[in-house]
Design an enzyme around this catalytic site. Structure first.
Site, PDB file in Angstrom:
ATOM      1  N   HIS A 366       0.821  -1.212   0.000  1.00 18.06           N
ATOM      2  CA  HIS A 366       0.000   0.000   0.000  1.00 18.06           C
ATOM      3  C   HIS A 366       0.847   1.251   0.000  1.00 18.06           C
ATOM      4  O   HIS A 366       0.548   2.226  -0.673  1.00 18.06           O
ATOM      5  CB  HIS A 366      -0.906   0.016   1.232  1.00 18.06           C
ATOM      6  CG  HIS A 366      -2.277  -0.453   0.913  1.00 18.06           C
ATOM      7  ND1 HIS A 366      -3.032  -1.203   1.765  1.00 18.06           N
ATOM      8  CD2 HIS A 366      -3.024  -0.288  -0.198  1.00 18.06           C
ATOM      9  CE1 HIS A 366      -4.183  -1.481   1.201  1.00 18.06           C
ATOM     10  NE2 HIS A 366      -4.204  -0.937   0.002  1.00 18.06           N
ATOM     11  N   ASP A 631       2.292 -10.550 -22.060  1.00 21.15           N
ATOM     12  CA  ASP A 631       2.248 -12.001 -22.225  1.00 21.15           C
ATOM     13  C   ASP A 631       2.836 -12.419 -23.564  1.00 21.15           C
ATOM     14  O   ASP A 631       3.502 -13.450 -23.649  1.00 21.15           O
ATOM     15  CB  ASP A 631       0.800 -12.503 -22.091  1.00 21.15           C
ATOM     16  CG  ASP A 631       0.440 -12.715 -20.635  1.00 21.15           C
ATOM     17  OD1 ASP A 631       1.278 -13.282 -19.910  1.00 21.15           O
ATOM     18  OD2 ASP A 631      -0.642 -12.287 -20.213  1.00 21.15           O
ATOM     19  N   CYS A 678      -2.089  -2.823 -25.272  1.00 24.50           N
ATOM     20  CA  CYS A 678      -2.279  -2.449 -23.872  1.00 24.50           C
ATOM     21  C   CYS A 678      -1.210  -3.035 -22.948  1.00 24.50           C
ATOM     22  O   CYS A 678      -1.346  -2.987 -21.738  1.00 24.50           O
ATOM     23  CB  CYS A 678      -3.667  -2.821 -23.392  1.00 24.50           C
ATOM     24  SG  CYS A 678      -4.011  -4.571 -23.549  1.00 24.50           S
TER      25      CYS A 678
HETATM   26  C1  PEP Z   1      -0.516  -8.222 -21.337  1.00 22.17           C
HETATM   27  O1  PEP Z   1      -0.352  -9.432 -21.192  1.00 22.17           O
HETATM   28  O2  PEP Z   1       0.202  -7.504 -22.066  1.00 22.17           O
HETATM   29  C2  PEP Z   1      -1.601  -7.523 -20.630  1.00 22.17           C
HETATM   30  C3  PEP Z   1      -1.879  -6.262 -20.885  1.00 22.17           C
HETATM   31  O3  PEP Z   1      -2.299  -8.207 -19.694  1.00 22.17           O
HETATM   32  P1  PEP Z   1      -1.754  -8.594 -18.230  1.00 22.17           P
HETATM   33  O4  PEP Z   1      -0.485  -7.813 -18.007  1.00 22.17           O
HETATM   34  O5  PEP Z   1      -2.848  -8.232 -17.298  1.00 22.17           O
HETATM   35  O6  PEP Z   1      -1.543 -10.062 -18.358  1.00 22.17           O
HETATM   36 MG    MG Z   2      -1.930 -10.700 -20.395  1.00 18.68          MG
END
Ligand code: PEP
Ligand code: MG
Length: 759
Positions: A366, A631, A678
């Site tokens: 936190h 990922d 993302c």
């Molecule tokens: C990713 O894998 O790039 C992603 C945005 O999802 P997370 O980091 O939540 O696995």
């Molecule tokens: Mg991911």
């Protein structure tokens, strides 16, 4: 010549570590120049010396030992002039400095070239030969060109700390200039100030069990202590309230709630009634809670144990009627503790906090979350620290690299002061960009979106000009509970987020549990969780959980119509078909009592190599694609994204990752779909330029990166970005790609951004 140069650079870049890269360099250069000795001296700025770090030809025992003070000898002369020096008989040169350890007495011919990166001398490369002679023009040009190419490699090694580590490894017999400790970055930024140590006089661990003299009076004592602690948290919460994003404001209220006689308090009362005095009952209940949290396989929940322990210490202090002596805060307090918590941070008077250092904890504590929200540089998990010895010492915190320097040498202090000033300048320039559109230098608009999980960053995101939410990680609110939230609880949560962003869209990802995100109340034990029951696989096996979530999302969107739904971990088209079938079913059900609900846009995350090769097939089934580069990098490079041992191999700028991502954008566009990204790389200034060149319609990142990326994109035309993309696609190594892009950013006047956080 060019071929030889390229070969040397390739060999150097392919070296497993920096030390061997230097060895390869000197050996190859000596061979290429057909000269008897080649050596590299790198500048140790902390001590103002050029240190011999590699040689082919001179005494190898002198490596790390020979240190030539800046400005002295021929090495110092080359560094000072920032130009090559070519002399036929070195010992006769007026600046020649005789250093007996190197064994260079018999060498006469000397050619030295400075290694310069962004106008800074990083070191000197020299070639030597026994016979007196001048090196010819071609040889001089070769060494100068090589030194220029090596500069990027050395600068990168400086940025990652490898140069400092190599220099330090040669420091064994010398008095170190300062103590330095490595931890984990909790919040970025540079903090300089005086160490102030937080301690508790009340020690919960040493409280014994004891039968109470009078149970009722023990309970009254407890109630008074709980009430006093609650009041303390109320005051702290009020004090810090205005600095916090909305969700974190709940934190201090949550502490008060926990201390309520109906919550944790009830357990303590029960323990008193079972025959323990108030202090012992408090210890046993806190210990049980801490043990439960620490056994959970989830970082966020494990970190909550620290908060509970801190509550325990505070209540104990009231039970023991100990006046807590608050430390004497200095104007630039670097707060240090074994296990700092949000409450310790809140106690520091306004405007006096320059940084935080905690022996325990991680980026998900936190206190770290709060520090990031408040912009206080923080280093967590500095396990080797002797906390008590740091009181009143001058301390530098490098929150970018998770380093702490104690009693730094003057040079180091000055360097960090400059960095801190550069950071302040940068924030000032970024401030003015908040209301400007995100566009390239030639006016092409790029959608900048925000990633969120706890909804912590809503105000921050909107203030920074986010056009919507590109990724809402719905698992985060599931992680902080001790059971699945009901459909109605979810609907309320989602509606809050949709309302705060409306009319901007919010992309909600369906539950992506598994891998490193395990729910304590839904345990799954697998040998290979990242290749196991993750994301959509779990949801399709549990349509009950999936349907509840989708229905909650749809209901929450009523009237706002700004919901988008995204599916994680798709590897196969049939998974999309099945998920869409369930979503249509949920939609039909919800429409029975809410016929005005609008069907949201549907998207798929491309984060598994299999999805890259099927991107067109996938794109035909949905409205948009979003690349999950975290990922995707992990699976393409076979590198666990959470394993520190292989962290150096995890690089989204790897040519394989860049090519895969490019393929996805092209496939998505061929099907006329919107393509977004993302993963973390969207918030990396160096990568963002390449992503725009690839044609991404939008980039989604954490709120704190938004203005920086906006700033970067405004410095490049699409054509310049495309040119850079073509250049890096011809490169073979992620290190060279990063160096190349950093140079491009500097050339575009973004040197502050490249340098920020790097020594
Ligand atoms: C990713 O894998 O790039 C992603 C945005 O999802 P997370 O980091 O939540 O696995
Ligand atoms: Mg991911």
């Amino acid at each position: 010549m060019l071929k030889t140069l390229r070969r040397i650079i390739q060999e150097v870049v392919a070296a497993p570590e920096f030390r061997s890269a230097l060895d390869i360099m000197v050996k190859c250069v000596a061979e290429a120049l057909n000269t008897e000795a080649c050596s590299i001296f790198l500048l140790d700025r902390r001590h103002g010396e050029h240190v011999l770090l590699a040689t082919s030809g001179l005494n190898p025992l002198a490596i790390g030992k020979v240190r030539v003070p800046v400005g002295q000898g021929l090495i110092g002369f080359v560094g000072e002039r920032e130009e090559p020096l070519n002399v036929s008989d070195a010992p006769k040169h007026p600046r020649f400095l005789h250093v007996p350890e190197v064994g260079e007495e018999s060498y006469h011919a000397f050619l030295g070239a400075p290694v310069i990166y962004h106008r800074q001398v990083l070191g000197v490369v020299i070639a030597q030969q026994h016979t007196p002679r001048r090196y010819d023009d071609a040889e001089e040009a070769f060494l100068v060109t090589l030194a220029a190419q090596l500069a990027a490699v050395i600068a990168h090694a400086e940025a990652t700390g490898e140069v400092a580590r190599l220099l330090d490894s040669h420091q064994v017999n010398q008095q170190p200039a300062e103590e330095s400790y490595a931890g984990i970055s909790g919040a970025p930024g540079v903090g300089i100030g005086t160490g102030v140590v937080v301690t508790f006089s009340a020690d919960l661990a040493s409280v014994p069990d004891r039968a109470p003299d009078d149970i009722e009076s023990e309970i009254r004592l407890l109630e008074t202590a709980l009430a006093a602690s609650q009041e303390e948290f109320r005051i702290l919460g009020e004090r810090i309230y205005e600095h916090l994003p909305s969700e974190e404001r709940e934190l201090f209220a949550a502490y008060q709630q926990l201390l309520d006689i109906t919550d944790l308090g009830a357990d303590i009362v029960a323990a008193i009634r079972q025959g323990n005095w108030a202090q012992g009952a408090l210890r046993s209940v806190i210990d049980a809670h801490v043990a439960r949290l620490e056994s959970v396989d989830d970082d966020y929940l494990r970190e909550r144990a620290a908060d509970i322990r801190n509550l325990g210490h505070r209540v104990l202090a009231y039970l023991q009627k100990n006046e807590r002596n608050l430390p004497e805060y200095s104007d630039n307090t670097i707060l240090i503790g074994e296990e700092l918590t949000a409450a310790d941070l809140a106690e520091v008077p306004e405007g006096c906090l320059a940084g935080l250092v905690s022996v325990k904890g991680s980026g998900s504590s936190h206190v770290a979350i709060l520090a990031r929200a408040m912009g206080v540089p923080t280093v967590m998990g500095v396990s080797e620290l002797n906390v008590q010895a740091l009181a009143d010492k001058t301390i530098i915190i490098d929150g970018f690299y998770g380093q702490v320097y104690v009693s730094p040498a003057r040079e180091l202090l000055e360097e960090f002061e400059q960095l801190a000033a550069a950071e302040r300048d940068l924030s000032d320039s970024l401030e003015s960009l908040r209301d400007q559109p995100a566009q390239t230098a030639d006016g092409e608009l790029i959608g900048l979106l925000v990633n969120t999980g706890l909804g912590l960053d809503v105000s921050l995101s909107l203030a920074a000009g986010a056009e919507g939410v590109g990724l809402y990680r719905t698992e985060t609110p599931f992680l902080i509970r001790d059971r699945f939230p009901s459909g109605e609880e979810q609907r309320i949560m989602y509606r809050q987020l949709l309302a705060s962003f409306a009319p901007r869209f919010v992309t909600m990802r369906t539950l992506d549990i598994g891998g490193d995100k395990l729910l304590p109340y839904f345990p799954v034990h697998e040998d290979n969780p990242f290749l196991g029951w993750r994301g959509i696989r779990v949801m399709l096996d549990h349509p009950d959980i999936f349907l509840t979530q989708v229905r909650a999302m749809l209901r929450a969107s009523r009237g706002f119509n700004n919901l988008q739904i995204m599916l994680p971990m798709i590897t196969d088209a049939s998974e999309i078909d099945e998920a869409l079938r369930l979503i249509n079913k949920a939609y039909a059900e919800v429409c029975e009592d809410m016929p005005d609900i609008v069907m949201p846009a549907m998207g798929v995350m491309i984060e598994v190599p299999a999805a890259v090769y099927q991107a067109r097939i996938i794109a035909r089934r949905v409205n948009f694609l979003s690349v999950g580069s975290n990922d995707l990098t992990q699976y393409l490079l076979a590198v666990d994204r959470n394993n520190a041992r292989v962290a150096g191999l995890f690089d989204p700028l790897h040519p394989a990752v860049l090519r895969a991502i490019l393929q996805v954008v092209e496939a998505g566009h061929q099907e006329g779909r919107h393509v977004s990204i993302c993963g973390e790389m969207a918030g990396d200034p160096v990568a963002a330029v390449l992503l725009v060149a690839m044609g991404f319609d939008s980039l989604s990142m954490s709120a704190s990166s938004l203005t920086r990326i906006k700033w970067v994109l405004r410095h490049f035309t699409r054509q310049q970005a495309s040119q850079l993309l073509n250049e890096v696609l011809a490169m073979e190594s992620p290190v060279m790609i990063r160096c190349h892009m950093e140079l491009a950013l500097e050339a575009a006047g973004l040197e502050k951004l490249v340098r920020a956080g790097r020594r």
